[in-house]
Design a protein around this motif. Structure first.
Motif, PDB file in Angstrom:
ATOM      1  N   MET A 185       0.674  -1.152   0.263  1.00 39.51           N
ATOM      2  CA  MET A 185       0.062   0.053   0.065  1.00 39.51           C
ATOM      3  C   MET A 185       1.129   1.047  -0.148  1.00 39.51           C
ATOM      4  O   MET A 185       1.452   1.676   0.921  1.00 39.51           O
ATOM      5  CB  MET A 185      -1.061  -0.049   1.259  1.00 39.51           C
ATOM      6  CG  MET A 185      -1.519   1.468   1.567  1.00 39.51           C
ATOM      7  SD  MET A 185      -3.335   1.380   0.871  1.00 39.51           S
ATOM      8  CE  MET A 185      -3.696   3.166   1.051  1.00 39.51           C
ATOM      9  N   ASN A 186       1.151   1.889  -1.075  1.00 39.12           N
ATOM     10  CA  ASN A 186       1.766   2.879  -1.283  1.00 39.12           C
ATOM     11  C   ASN A 186       0.852   4.187  -1.586  1.00 39.12           C
ATOM     12  O   ASN A 186      -0.099   4.140  -2.053  1.00 39.12           O
ATOM     13  CB  ASN A 186       2.533   3.227  -2.460  1.00 39.12           C
ATOM     14  CG  ASN A 186       4.088   2.288  -2.272  1.00 39.12           C
ATOM     15  OD1 ASN A 186       4.402   1.893  -1.195  1.00 39.12           O
ATOM     16  ND2 ASN A 186       4.833   1.680  -3.410  1.00 39.12           N
ATOM     17  N   PHE A 187       1.015   5.327  -0.465  1.00 39.49           N
ATOM     18  CA  PHE A 187       0.232   6.336  -0.695  1.00 39.49           C
ATOM     19  C   PHE A 187       1.122   7.575  -0.582  1.00 39.49           C
ATOM     20  O   PHE A 187       2.085   7.977   0.349  1.00 39.49           O
ATOM     21  CB  PHE A 187      -0.592   6.443   0.898  1.00 39.49           C
ATOM     22  CG  PHE A 187      -1.625   7.359   0.731  1.00 39.49           C
ATOM     23  CD1 PHE A 187      -3.014   7.310   0.596  1.00 39.49           C
ATOM     24  CD2 PHE A 187      -1.459   8.873   1.010  1.00 39.49           C
ATOM     25  CE1 PHE A 187      -4.154   8.136   0.269  1.00 39.49           C
ATOM     26  CE2 PHE A 187      -2.306   9.835   0.843  1.00 39.49           C
ATOM     27  CZ  PHE A 187      -3.648   9.345   0.745  1.00 39.49           C
ATOM     28  N   THR A 188       0.846   8.270  -1.623  1.00 32.30           N
ATOM     29  CA  THR A 188       1.940   9.266  -1.835  1.00 32.30           C
ATOM     30  C   THR A 188       1.222  10.747  -2.287  1.00 32.30           C
ATOM     31  O   THR A 188       0.175  10.647  -3.226  1.00 32.30           O
ATOM     32  CB  THR A 188       2.910   9.134  -2.942  1.00 32.30           C
ATOM     33  OG1 THR A 188       2.646   8.817  -4.005  1.00 32.30           O
ATOM     34  CG2 THR A 188       4.125   8.089  -2.479  1.00 32.30           C
ATOM     35  N   VAL A 189       1.278  11.986  -1.871  1.00 32.34           N
ATOM     36  CA  VAL A 189       0.869  13.161  -2.293  1.00 32.34           C
ATOM     37  C   VAL A 189       1.905  13.660  -2.761  1.00 32.34           C
ATOM     38  O   VAL A 189       3.092  13.979  -2.513  1.00 32.34           O
ATOM     39  CB  VAL A 189       0.621  13.786  -0.839  1.00 32.34           C
ATOM     40  CG1 VAL A 189      -0.255  15.085  -1.133  1.00 32.34           C
ATOM     41  CG2 VAL A 189      -0.477  13.210  -0.298  1.00 32.34           C
ATOM     42  N   ASN A 190       1.668  14.394  -4.118  1.00 39.91           N
ATOM     43  CA  ASN A 190       2.426  15.231  -4.852  1.00 39.91           C
ATOM     44  C   ASN A 190       1.649  16.725  -5.023  1.00 39.91           C
ATOM     45  O   ASN A 190       0.759  16.841  -5.604  1.00 39.91           O
ATOM     46  CB  ASN A 190       2.652  14.620  -6.434  1.00 39.91           C
ATOM     47  CG  ASN A 190       3.578  15.463  -7.194  1.00 39.91           C
ATOM     48  OD1 ASN A 190       3.791  16.581  -6.948  1.00 39.91           O
ATOM     49  ND2 ASN A 190       4.161  14.833  -8.052  1.00 39.91           N
TER      50      ASN A 190
END
Length: 166
Positions: free
Chosen positions: A7-12
């Protein structure tokens, strides 16, 4: 039940997007169904103890899902998903928005564009989600509302559905 699946959760913040990459221990056809059929969506789309309840869903380009997130006290938060593109078992795109129970847009909240891609590796399926917001402030508002935590809980609910199917 804590998941050991990816589960990868990234905010850009440069381009106002959230990217979620999530692995499921299930075949592609089951995962696709879980994301595109109202009866299954309603079992996991809301983070427990909330429930999702679909009022109507027409899964086709130009179609719409109208649904409520129903809280433990019976409170309802309505939303719509307007499907803009569908490539079966591969990808679908939609515009997400808060609404009233009739599907009228709630303009107090931002809309976002969801781009959901499915791929199979062995007996696991990966779902890659890109959620694009118009403005950084819209993105930050969703994060503040607890989107990451809620979405993580919903994903774990979906794991439980697949575990029962296995």
């Amino acid at each position: 039940m804590k998941s050991n699946l990816l589960m990868n959760f990234t905010v850009n913040k440069e381009n106002n997007t959230v990217n979620v990459k999530r692995e499921f221990n299930a075949p592609l056809s089951n995962v696709w169904s879980a994301w595109t059929e109202a009866a299954i969506l309603d079992q996991w789309w809301a983070p427990a103890p909330w429930k999702s309840r679909t009022k109507s869903m027409d899964f086709k380009e130009g179609g719409r899902r109208l649904y409520a997130m129903v809280g433990p006290e019976g409170e309802e938060h309505w939303a719509i998903a307007d499907f803009t593109s569908i490539s079966p078992k591969t990808n679908f795109k939609y515009k997400d928005a808060f609404s009233d129970s009739e599907g009228n847009l709630n303009t107090d909240f931002p809309r976002s564009n969801w781009d959901v891609t499915f791929s199979e590796e062995g007996d696991h399926t990966f779902v890659d989600i890109v959620i694009k917001h118009e403005k950084l402030s819209d993105l930050e508002a969703i994060i503040q509302m607890g989107f990451k935590e809620g979405f993580t809980i919903a994903m774990e609910g979906l794991d439980e559905i697949f575990a029962k199917q296995a």
